[in-house]
Scaffold this motif. Structure first.
Motif, PDB file in Angstrom:
ATOM      1  N   ALA A   1       0.833  -1.204   0.000  1.00 32.42           N
ATOM      2  CA  ALA A   1       0.000   0.000   0.000  1.00 32.42           C
ATOM      3  C   ALA A   1       0.866   1.251   0.000  1.00 32.42           C
ATOM      4  O   ALA A   1       0.568   2.222  -0.710  1.00 32.42           O
ATOM      5  N   VAL A   2       1.931   1.246   0.787  1.00 30.50           N
ATOM      6  CA  VAL A   2       2.838   2.403   0.824  1.00 30.50           C
ATOM      7  C   VAL A   2       3.475   2.607  -0.541  1.00 30.50           C
ATOM      8  O   VAL A   2       3.595   3.743  -1.027  1.00 30.50           O
ATOM      9  N   GLU A   3       3.867   1.524  -1.191  1.00 31.63           N
ATOM     10  CA  GLU A   3       4.467   1.626  -2.526  1.00 31.63           C
ATOM     11  C   GLU A   3       3.480   2.229  -3.518  1.00 31.63           C
ATOM     12  O   GLU A   3       3.841   3.079  -4.343  1.00 31.63           O
ATOM     13  N   MET A   4       2.220   1.805  -3.455  1.00 30.80           N
ATOM     14  CA  MET A   4       1.195   2.359  -4.332  1.00 30.80           C
ATOM     15  C   MET A   4       0.925   3.829  -4.044  1.00 30.80           C
ATOM     16  O   MET A   4       0.535   4.594  -4.926  1.00 30.80           O
ATOM     17  N   SER A   5       1.134   4.237  -2.786  1.00 27.85           N
ATOM     18  CA  SER A   5       0.733   5.580  -2.377  1.00 27.85           C
ATOM     19  C   SER A   5       1.651   6.684  -2.885  1.00 27.85           C
ATOM     20  O   SER A   5       1.223   7.838  -3.002  1.00 27.85           O
ATOM     21  N   ASP A   6       2.905   6.355  -3.163  1.00 25.15           N
ATOM     22  CA  ASP A   6       3.867   7.406  -3.531  1.00 25.15           C
ATOM     23  C   ASP A   6       3.413   8.238  -4.730  1.00 25.15           C
ATOM     24  O   ASP A   6       3.369   9.471  -4.661  1.00 25.15           O
ATOM     25  N   PRO A   7       3.043   7.632  -5.865  1.00 20.60           N
ATOM     26  CA  PRO A   7       2.572   8.463  -6.992  1.00 20.60           C
ATOM     27  C   PRO A   7       1.256   9.169  -6.693  1.00 20.60           C
ATOM     28  O   PRO A   7       1.016  10.270  -7.205  1.00 20.60           O
ATOM     29  N   LEU A   8       0.397   8.566  -5.858  1.00 17.74           N
ATOM     30  CA  LEU A   8      -0.872   9.212  -5.520  1.00 17.74           C
ATOM     31  C   LEU A   8      -0.644  10.460  -4.675  1.00 17.74           C
ATOM     32  O   LEU A   8      -1.374  11.451  -4.798  1.00 17.74           O
TER      33      LEU A   8
ATOM     34  N   ARG B   1       2.169  12.288  -4.772  1.00 20.71           N
ATOM     35  CA  ARG B   1       2.826  13.294  -5.623  1.00 20.71           C
ATOM     36  C   ARG B   1       1.814  13.991  -6.519  1.00 20.71           C
ATOM     37  O   ARG B   1       1.886  15.209  -6.718  1.00 20.71           O
ATOM     38  N   ASN B   2       0.884  13.207  -7.061  1.00 23.39           N
ATOM     39  CA  ASN B   2      -0.113  13.758  -7.983  1.00 23.39           C
ATOM     40  C   ASN B   2      -1.495  13.247  -7.600  1.00 23.39           C
ATOM     41  O   ASN B   2      -1.990  12.285  -8.191  1.00 23.39           O
ATOM     42  N   PRO B   3      -2.146  13.858  -6.615  1.00 21.62           N
ATOM     43  CA  PRO B   3      -3.485  13.419  -6.226  1.00 21.62           C
ATOM     44  C   PRO B   3      -4.438  13.468  -7.414  1.00 21.62           C
ATOM     45  O   PRO B   3      -4.454  14.455  -8.162  1.00 21.62           O
ATOM     46  N   PRO B   4      -5.209  12.415  -7.642  1.00 24.01           N
ATOM     47  CA  PRO B   4      -6.107  12.381  -8.816  1.00 24.01           C
ATOM     48  C   PRO B   4      -7.069  13.571  -8.820  1.00 24.01           C
ATOM     49  O   PRO B   4      -7.881  13.716  -7.902  1.00 24.01           O
ATOM     50  N   PRO B   5      -7.006  14.438  -9.824  1.00 21.89           N
ATOM     51  CA  PRO B   5      -7.877  15.624  -9.842  1.00 21.89           C
ATOM     52  C   PRO B   5      -9.339  15.301 -10.070  1.00 21.89           C
ATOM     53  O   PRO B   5     -10.205  16.138  -9.796  1.00 21.89           O
ATOM     54  N   SER B   6      -9.631  14.091 -10.546  1.00 22.59           N
ATOM     55  CA  SER B   6     -11.026  13.726 -10.821  1.00 22.59           C
ATOM     56  C   SER B   6     -11.777  13.299  -9.566  1.00 22.59           C
ATOM     57  O   SER B   6     -13.002  13.120  -9.615  1.00 22.59           O
ATOM     58  N   LEU B   7     -11.086  13.142  -8.446  1.00 18.24           N
ATOM     59  CA  LEU B   7     -11.725  12.643  -7.236  1.00 18.24           C
ATOM     60  C   LEU B   7     -12.213  13.775  -6.349  1.00 18.24           C
ATOM     61  O   LEU B   7     -11.576  14.820  -6.240  1.00 18.24           O
TER      62      LEU B   7
ATOM     63  N   ILE C   1      -3.599   5.955   3.529  1.00 18.66           N
ATOM     64  CA  ILE C   1      -2.141   6.058   3.433  1.00 18.66           C
ATOM     65  C   ILE C   1      -1.532   6.262   4.816  1.00 18.66           C
ATOM     66  O   ILE C   1      -0.488   5.677   5.148  1.00 18.66           O
ATOM     67  N   SER C   2      -2.180   7.059   5.637  1.00 19.75           N
ATOM     68  CA  SER C   2      -1.652   7.274   6.994  1.00 19.75           C
ATOM     69  C   SER C   2      -1.654   5.974   7.782  1.00 19.75           C
ATOM     70  O   SER C   2      -0.717   5.690   8.536  1.00 19.75           O
ATOM     71  N   ARG C   3      -2.694   5.176   7.593  1.00 14.65           N
ATOM     72  CA  ARG C   3      -2.760   3.886   8.298  1.00 14.65           C
ATOM     73  C   ARG C   3      -1.662   2.950   7.814  1.00 14.65           C
ATOM     74  O   ARG C   3      -1.017   2.260   8.621  1.00 14.65           O
ATOM     75  N   ALA C   4      -1.423   2.913   6.490  1.00 18.03           N
ATOM     76  CA  ALA C   4      -0.368   2.055   5.957  1.00 18.03           C
ATOM     77  C   ALA C   4       0.993   2.485   6.486  1.00 18.03           C
ATOM     78  O   ALA C   4       1.824   1.649   6.881  1.00 18.03           O
ATOM     79  N   ARG C   5       1.243   3.777   6.513  1.00 13.36           N
ATOM     80  CA  ARG C   5       2.531   4.272   7.013  1.00 13.36           C
ATOM     81  C   ARG C   5       2.694   3.993   8.499  1.00 13.36           C
ATOM     82  O   ARG C   5       3.794   3.709   8.969  1.00 13.36           O
TER      83      ARG C   5
END
Length: 394
Positions: A304-311, A313-319, A331-335
């Motif tokens: 989950a932490v690995e997946m979170s890095d690009p998210l 850096r660039n939070p999805p603008p469509s969300l 992400i805070s829970r994973a960290r």
């Protein structure tokens, strides 16, 4: 402002009230005594799966363990009482039928407030709006569009009740939403209702039953001709599969999690960008968020932490803020799970910035704050501010 009890504290109180020692409760809940001790002491978070297991062992609801997230309940209680009364009068609205344009604007306003996690403003709006849209629907029983509006408003009411820790009210709202959905002849409205119905089982920790609701809704939608490869079908079926991902991962069913995730990714390929309809968000970015959360629930926080890095850096603008806030909380829970305490605090601070009312009430956000606070982080101003906002510190 009084300090609000944390789940670990509530577990200890409930356990002692039932005359249970830690060893017995840990055995019944399927966890180690050392983990239960750390949860009660506040150095490990009470995760959804653990809360559900311990609640079942003590014969209480998960809501009893999570407790009331507000230290000052006066304003919230008044607004929730007004909503409860409006939901109870579901066939006896007191409001008049407004002009169609005004009604449509009110519905859109409610949906926007839900997406922006502005729950107190939403609660202030909902009782009158529910009465107006119900009066309109009852005066035009064959008008599918108005009944679909009622489904959407009930969806907003469910979100507020769920997020503000009112499971009994949420259950009642879903029953009203199902009644409205039956009048619509709109399969998408029925999907939105099934999503929330499964959510009530999720909140109760009854993950297997929630999965049954999801599978039944998927089969019904496909039987009705919604299985074709269209964006609308992808949106509906994909949303149901995302709910299935949460339920299956919390149920620790790796096979069902992988299956729902695979099918969600398949449908996401037909939706180029994330779309919000009937209070449901679906698309590639939101599907990635659910995959990240599933890794955490299945005990793989490193992935989950690995997946979170690009998210990050660039939070999805469509969300919407509701989805971004949940992303930062996960992400805070994973960290936290990988002992990156400063990173957990940073992600949680982002959740408070983008979706403050969600972060203040969300069980996992509060648990991460509590654990960080207990782990000798009291001197950190940002963390102290979050602890005070959640009522975990005075």
């Amino acid at each position: 402002m009084e300090k609000t009890p944390a789940p670990g504290e509530n577990i200890a109180v409930l356990r002692k009230a039932r005359g249970m020692g830690r060893a017995r409760l840990a055995r019944l809940g399927g966890i180690s005594v050392s983990l239960l001790t750390r949860i009660e002491e506040g150095t490990r978070p009470a995760t959804p799966h653990i809360v559900a297991a311990l609640a079942k062992a003590m014969r209480v609801t998960p809501a009893r363990i999570h407790g009331q997230p507000f230290s000052d309940e006066t304003r919230q209680a008044e607004l929730l009482d007004d909503l409860r009364a409006a939901v109870r009068r579901y066939t006896l609205p007191r409001e008049d039928v407004p002009p169609p344009e005004a009604l449509a604007a009110g519905v859109q306003r409610a949906m926007a407030l839900r997406a922006e996690t502005r729950y107190l403003e939403l609660l202030d709006l909902l009782p009158r709006l529910l009465g107006q849209v119900t009066a309109t629907a009852l005066s035009t029983p064959g008008e599918s569009g108005v009944w679909s509006q009622l489904v959407d408003v009930y969806g907003c009411a469910y979100a507020a009740a769920h997020r503000l820790a009112q499971p009994d009210l949420a259950d009642m709202i879903v029953s009203r939403q199902a009644w409205a959905a039956q009048q619509t002849w709109n399969p998408e409205a029925e999907v939105a209702t099934a999503w929330n119905e499964a959510g009530t089982y999720q909140s109760a920790g009854q993950y297997g039953d929630g999965l049954a609701i999801v599978e039944r809704a998927i089969a019904k939608y496909e039987r009705a001709g919604g299985g074709e490869s269209s964006p609308a079908a992808a949106m509906s079926l994909g949303s149901l599969h995302l709910r299935g991902v949460v339920l299956a991962s919390r149920h620790k069913d790796k096979g069902a999690t992988a299956d729902h995730l695979r099918r969600a990714h398949h449908h996401a390929r037909l939706v180029p960008a994330d779309v919000l309809r009937h209070n449901l968000t679906f698309g590639p970015a939101n599907t990635a968020l659910y995959e990240l959360a599933a890794h955490i629930e299945l005990g793989k926080p490193g992935m989950a932490v690995e997946m979170s890095d690009p998210l990050l850096r660039n939070p999805p603008p469509s969300l919407t803020p509701s989805r971004l806030g949940r992303m930062y909380i996960d992400i805070s829970r994973a960290r936290l799970d990988v002992r990156n305490y400063s990173g957990a605090e940073e992600a949680l601070d982002r959740a408070f910035a983008v979706a403050p009312e969600m972060a203040e009430a969300h069980p996992m956000a509060r648990e991460v704050v509590r654990v960080l606070f207990v782990l000798h982080q009291r001197a950190r101003p940002t963390l102290m501010g979050m602890a005070e906002r959640t009522g975990l510190a005075t």
